[in-house]
Enzyme design. Structure first.
Site, PDB file in Angstrom:
ATOM      1  N   LYS A  48      57.865 102.745  25.675  1.00 55.38           N
ATOM      2  CA  LYS A  48      58.639 103.316  24.563  1.00 55.38           C
ATOM      3  C   LYS A  48      59.153 104.673  24.995  1.00 55.38           C
ATOM      4  O   LYS A  48      58.576 105.307  25.870  1.00 55.38           O
ATOM      5  CB  LYS A  48      57.725 103.480  23.343  1.00 55.38           C
ATOM      6  CG  LYS A  48      58.472 103.654  22.043  1.00 55.38           C
ATOM      7  CD  LYS A  48      58.818 102.315  21.459  1.00 55.38           C
ATOM      8  CE  LYS A  48      59.671 102.431  20.231  1.00 55.38           C
ATOM      9  NZ  LYS A  48      59.808 101.115  19.564  1.00 55.38           N
TER      10      LYS A  48
ATOM     11  N   SER B 292      65.868  90.862  22.689  1.00 53.83           N
ATOM     12  CA  SER B 292      66.220  91.691  23.850  1.00 53.83           C
ATOM     13  C   SER B 292      65.913  90.930  25.133  1.00 53.83           C
ATOM     14  O   SER B 292      66.672  90.965  26.104  1.00 53.83           O
ATOM     15  CB  SER B 292      65.402  92.992  23.857  1.00 53.83           C
ATOM     16  OG  SER B 292      66.009  93.976  23.061  1.00 53.83           O
TER      17      SER B 292
ATOM     18  N   THR C  57      65.666  91.809  14.509  1.00 61.16           N
ATOM     19  CA  THR C  57      64.393  92.344  13.975  1.00 61.16           C
ATOM     20  C   THR C  57      64.253  91.984  12.495  1.00 61.16           C
ATOM     21  O   THR C  57      63.205  91.495  12.055  1.00 61.16           O
ATOM     22  CB  THR C  57      64.298  93.868  14.177  1.00 61.16           C
ATOM     23  OG1 THR C  57      64.661  94.163  15.533  1.00 61.16           O
ATOM     24  CG2 THR C  57      62.909  94.375  13.910  1.00 61.16           C
TER      25      THR C  57
ATOM     26  N   GLN D 181      53.662  98.267  21.444  1.00 54.51           N
ATOM     27  CA  GLN D 181      54.719  97.463  22.080  1.00 54.51           C
ATOM     28  C   GLN D 181      54.140  96.495  23.113  1.00 54.51           C
ATOM     29  O   GLN D 181      54.628  95.383  23.273  1.00 54.51           O
ATOM     30  CB  GLN D 181      55.748  98.398  22.728  1.00 54.51           C
ATOM     31  CG  GLN D 181      57.065  97.720  23.079  1.00 54.51           C
ATOM     32  CD  GLN D 181      58.033  97.696  21.905  1.00 54.51           C
ATOM     33  OE1 GLN D 181      58.189  98.693  21.204  1.00 54.51           O
ATOM     34  NE2 GLN D 181      58.697  96.584  21.673  1.00 54.51           N
TER      35      GLN D 181
ATOM     36  N   ASN E 141      69.361  99.319  10.430  1.00 53.92           N
ATOM     37  CA  ASN E 141      69.623  98.008  11.005  1.00 53.92           C
ATOM     38  C   ASN E 141      68.581  96.952  10.612  1.00 53.92           C
ATOM     39  O   ASN E 141      68.938  95.833  10.230  1.00 53.92           O
ATOM     40  CB  ASN E 141      69.698  98.177  12.525  1.00 53.92           C
ATOM     41  CG  ASN E 141      69.839  96.854  13.219  1.00 53.92           C
ATOM     42  OD1 ASN E 141      68.856  96.305  13.723  1.00 53.92           O
ATOM     43  ND2 ASN E 141      71.021  96.301  13.218  1.00 53.92           N
TER      44      ASN E 141
ATOM     45  N   LYS F 156      59.131  97.482  28.663  1.00 53.85           N
ATOM     46  CA  LYS F 156      60.198  97.154  27.715  1.00 53.85           C
ATOM     47  C   LYS F 156      59.868  97.742  26.368  1.00 53.85           C
ATOM     48  O   LYS F 156      58.751  97.590  25.870  1.00 53.85           O
ATOM     49  CB  LYS F 156      60.308  95.611  27.587  1.00 53.85           C
ATOM     50  CG  LYS F 156      61.416  95.165  26.652  1.00 53.85           C
ATOM     51  CD  LYS F 156      62.743  95.067  27.361  1.00 53.85           C
ATOM     52  CE  LYS F 156      63.927  94.976  26.418  1.00 53.85           C
ATOM     53  NZ  LYS F 156      64.451  96.322  26.017  1.00 53.85           N
TER      54      LYS F 156
ATOM     55  N   LYS G 285      52.812  93.486  21.151  1.00 55.31           N
ATOM     56  CA  LYS G 285      53.937  92.818  20.489  1.00 55.31           C
ATOM     57  C   LYS G 285      54.716  91.998  21.514  1.00 55.31           C
ATOM     58  O   LYS G 285      55.011  90.821  21.318  1.00 55.31           O
ATOM     59  CB  LYS G 285      54.850  93.881  19.855  1.00 55.31           C
ATOM     60  CG  LYS G 285      56.121  93.306  19.329  1.00 55.31           C
ATOM     61  CD  LYS G 285      57.174  94.259  18.785  1.00 55.31           C
ATOM     62  CE  LYS G 285      56.861  95.678  18.539  1.00 55.31           C
ATOM     63  NZ  LYS G 285      57.891  96.356  17.717  1.00 55.31           N
TER      64      LYS G 285
ATOM     65  N   GLY H 293      67.262 100.096  21.720  1.00 48.38           N
ATOM     66  CA  GLY H 293      67.364 101.042  20.602  1.00 48.38           C
ATOM     67  C   GLY H 293      66.099 101.073  19.769  1.00 48.38           C
ATOM     68  O   GLY H 293      65.173 100.287  19.955  1.00 48.38           O
ATOM     69  N   ASP H 294      66.066 102.003  18.844  1.00 52.12           N
ATOM     70  CA  ASP H 294      65.028 102.116  17.817  1.00 52.12           C
ATOM     71  C   ASP H 294      65.654 103.035  16.759  1.00 52.12           C
ATOM     72  O   ASP H 294      66.893 103.143  16.707  1.00 52.12           O
ATOM     73  CB  ASP H 294      63.727 102.697  18.431  1.00 52.12           C
ATOM     74  CG  ASP H 294      62.504 102.484  17.542  1.00 52.12           C
ATOM     75  OD1 ASP H 294      61.938 101.388  17.558  1.00 52.12           O
ATOM     76  OD2 ASP H 294      62.124 103.415  16.792  1.00 52.12           O
TER      77      ASP H 294
HETATM   78  N1  GLU Z   1      62.643  99.205  19.137  1.00 53.85           N
HETATM   79  C1  GLU Z   1      62.388  97.797  18.927  1.00 53.85           C
HETATM   80  C2  GLU Z   1      60.902  97.555  18.763  1.00 53.85           C
HETATM   81  O1  GLU Z   1      60.233  98.371  18.199  1.00 53.85           O
HETATM   82  C3  GLU Z   1      63.055  96.938  19.991  1.00 53.85           C
HETATM   83  C4  GLU Z   1      62.624  97.174  21.403  1.00 53.85           C
HETATM   84  C5  GLU Z   1      63.444  96.410  22.444  1.00 53.85           C
HETATM   85  O2  GLU Z   1      64.289  95.598  22.068  1.00 53.85           O
HETATM   86  O3  GLU Z   1      63.183  96.661  23.622  1.00 53.85           O
HETATM   87  O4  GLU Z   1      60.351  96.547  19.107  1.00 53.85           O
END
Ligand code: GLU
Length: 382
Positions: free
Chosen positions: A63, A314, A147, A48, A178, A27, A51, A102-103
């Site tokens: 990612k 998410s 976020t 990630q 965002n 994810k 996190k 997204g990112d």
């Molecule tokens: N891009 C965001 C992050 O850096 C969200 C990732 C997601 O929702 O999967 O955590």
């Protein structure tokens, strides 16, 4: 490959790094920016993992992205790139396998084009394959805000420990995407005054506090630079290519991109009496910058803890998709606040247990790592 509006063919390189699936399907977001390389995607994917572990939700870490530059491209061109990207990526995805979102450069609009292409190719309306979807087609309330709101909730928790609050504080938020916009919205709701924000062309200083409707109009509707904001707010000043960290503040939220706050910026924040820094972006503060903030006694919430609200929400979207349900804004926001408070608690308790009370960097790294390592061992080693 994708075709521009004149019929010329362009080639961009896309990536997906599936880093760890001990806690759940891979994810993490997709980034479209010319700076994207395998190295970028790997460091983002590595962060990630931990996190996502901290959120307590069943998600692994990954990612992706591409070096495609959406800047100056028409809607049709961006749609064609999204479709081409998904034409290759779809075979690696699935709600139990890998779930992108997204990112930078990828929002609801791009997720829509990619979800549409996934649906076309697979003949499956598999909502749980992508998050950050639009509300009418499987998206969840609060995901767009999550976020930015989450970073402010984490900040609130850190300040609470010191008997402080956001109310009445002067804040600076870098970025104008965002994450930044929603962080500004939450800070203002809590009584903070955000006097500056930035984009790739410079920063805007507005002593009366950033006017959100104007910022949203310029950035989200017109997709223009902050110069357009300054033109509409006579008391504000636009600093072309200026450094936003020179603006004095008590709270600083880097919400733009990696390495945007270095050692001299950190020294300036300390000298200006900054009390707290919470990272809305991924790794925006350089390691020597973090060290200077620590020595200066500034509270520091690292991104893998402070910006985990996005990916946590998410996971809430995935939960709603799996149950074919949709929750109210207030229920979802309360869940987000609860998750952020639990992340803060885990980081604080782990830092304390390892003899470094208040060190959220150490707390987040160890707490996240241990969860992943224990799950990997429990699943058996080969
Ligand atoms: N891009 C965001 C992050 O850096 C969200 C990732 C997601 O929702 O999967 O955590």
């Amino acid at each position: 490959p994708w075709q521009d509006d004149h019929g010329d063919v362009h080639i961009n390189r896309g990536y997906r790094v599936e880093f760890n699936s001990a806690l759940g399907p891979y994810k993490g977001g997709l980034r479209f920016h010319p700076s994207v390389s395998l190295g970028t995607v790997k460091f983002l994917g590595f962060e990630q993992i931990f996190k996502n572990a901290l959120t307590g939700m069943p998600i692994g870490g990954g990612k992706g992205g591409a070096d495609f530059d959406p800047k100056g491209r028409s809607e049709d061109e961006i749609m064609r790139f999204c479709q081409s990207f998904m034409t290759e990526l779809y075979r690696h995805l699935g709600e139990y396998t890998d779930v992108p979102a997204g990112d930078i450069g990828v929002g609801t609009r791009e997720i829509g084009w990619m979800f549409g292409q996934y649906k076309r190719i697979t003949n499956r309306y598999e909502s749980g394959t992508l998050t950050g979807k639009g509300l009418a087609w499987g998206g969840a309330l609060v995901r767009p805000e999550a976020t930015g709101y989450g970073a402010v909730f984490f900040l609130q928790e850190m300040m609470k420990v010191q008997g402080r609050s956001v109310d009445g504080r002067t804040c600076v938020v870098s970025g104008a995407g965002n994450v930044a916009i929603n962080a500004i919205a939450k800070l203002e709701q809590l009584g903070g005054t955000v006097v500056a924000c930035s984009d790739s062309q410079g920063y805007v200083y507005d002593p009366d506090g950033i006017h959100l409707p104007t910022l949203r109009e310029v950035k989200e509707v017109e997709r223009k630079t902050l110069e357009a904001y300054a033109e509409r707010r006579p008391n504000s000043q636009h600093h072309v290519r200026g450094n936003i960290w020179e603006v004095p503040c008590e709270i600083a939220l880097p919400c733009a991109t990696q390495n945007e706050l270095n050692a001299s910026d950190a020294a300036r924040l300390v000298a200006n009496g900054c009390l707290a820094v919470a990272e809305g972006a991924n790794m925006p503060t350089t390691p020597d910058g973090i060290e200077i903030l620590r020595q200066g006694g500034v509270l520091f919430g690292p991104g893998k803890a402070a910006n985990a609200g996005g990916v946590a929400t998410s996971a809430l979207e995935m939960q709603q998709n799996a149950a074919r349900d949709s929750w109210s804004f207030s229920k979802t926001e309360a869940k987000l606040a609860e998750i952020m408070s639990s992340i803060h608690e885990q980081c604080a308790a782990t830092a304390e247990a390892y003899g470094r009370p208040g060190d959220y960097v150490l707390g987040a790294n160890i707490a996240g790592f241990v969860k992943v390592a224990e799950a990997m061992c429990a699943l058996g080693l080969i």
